[in-house]
Scaffold this active site. Structure first.
Site, mmCIF file in Angstrom:
data_model
loop_
_atom_site.group_PDB
_atom_site.id
_atom_site.type_symbol
_atom_site.label_atom_id
_atom_site.label_comp_id
_atom_site.label_asym_id
_atom_site.label_seq_id
_atom_site.Cartn_x
_atom_site.Cartn_y
_atom_site.Cartn_z
ATOM 1 N N CYS A 13 -26.721 11.489 22.966
ATOM 2 C CA CYS A 13 -27.033 12.147 21.944
ATOM 3 C C CYS A 13 -28.081 10.386 21.448
ATOM 4 C CB CYS A 13 -26.232 12.010 21.154
ATOM 5 S SG CYS A 13 -24.643 13.095 21.411
ATOM 6 N N CYS A 45 -25.403 11.364 17.172
ATOM 7 C CA CYS A 45 -23.923 11.917 17.275
ATOM 8 C C CYS A 45 -23.444 10.806 16.964
ATOM 9 C CB CYS A 45 -23.544 11.944 18.619
ATOM 10 S SG CYS A 45 -24.404 13.475 19.909
ATOM 11 N N CYS A 74 -23.756 16.588 22.885
ATOM 12 C CA CYS A 74 -24.682 16.777 22.908
ATOM 13 C C CYS A 74 -25.261 16.921 21.480
ATOM 14 C CB CYS A 74 -25.966 16.905 24.174
ATOM 15 S SG CYS A 74 -26.060 19.099 24.486
#
Length: 138
Positions: free
Chosen positions: A85, A89, A11
């Site tokens: 995310c 991410c 996360c």
């Protein structure tokens, strides 16, 4: 995957959802799964409400530290579970991905974090069932 699958929880801040997920998987899987967690922009400390919510179910995550997601860590993982995310991410080719839509516990009290904790446990149980056989089935 090898005999012992590796799961990486990611996360943004690696301070709440991913730490609770890692705690649940370590607790429920024991030594059957290698567990990692990281964040794209790690916080300095784990969310105190997440620590308290996990303590209530007998899981201590106080010794964990938010860490920065690295390419090597992602490449060495069999399953990457992202949590809120979005574009923060990165995607690592050739990996099994799961994206868990979960509320962010940042800034919430323990009362609001409990349902997130419980939903994470449910998802961890499903993931574990998929990754390794039950202990009594060996």
């Amino acid at each position: 995957m090898n005999d012992k699958p590796t799961v990486l929880f990611v996360c943004v801040h690696n301070a709440g959802r991913s730490q609770m997920a890692a705690g649940w998987l370590r607790h429920l899987a024991g030594d059957r799964v290698e567990v990692r967690s990281a964040g794209s922009e790690p916080a300095e400390h784990i969310n105190p409400a997440a620590v308290e919510a996990m303590r209530e179910v007998g899981i201590d995550i106080t010794g964990r530290t938010p860490t920065k997601l690295t390419w090597d860590e992602a490449q060495a993982s069999d399953v990457i579970v992202t949590m809120g995310c979005g574009d923060a991410c990165p995607v690592f080719p050739g990996k099994r991905y799961e994206d868990w839509k979960l509320d962010d516990p940042a800034g919430l009290g323990v009362e609001a974090v409990r349902p997130i904790r419980d939903e994470i446990r449910r998802r961890i149980q499903d993931l574990l069932t998929d990754l390794v056989p039950p202990r009594d089935a060996r």
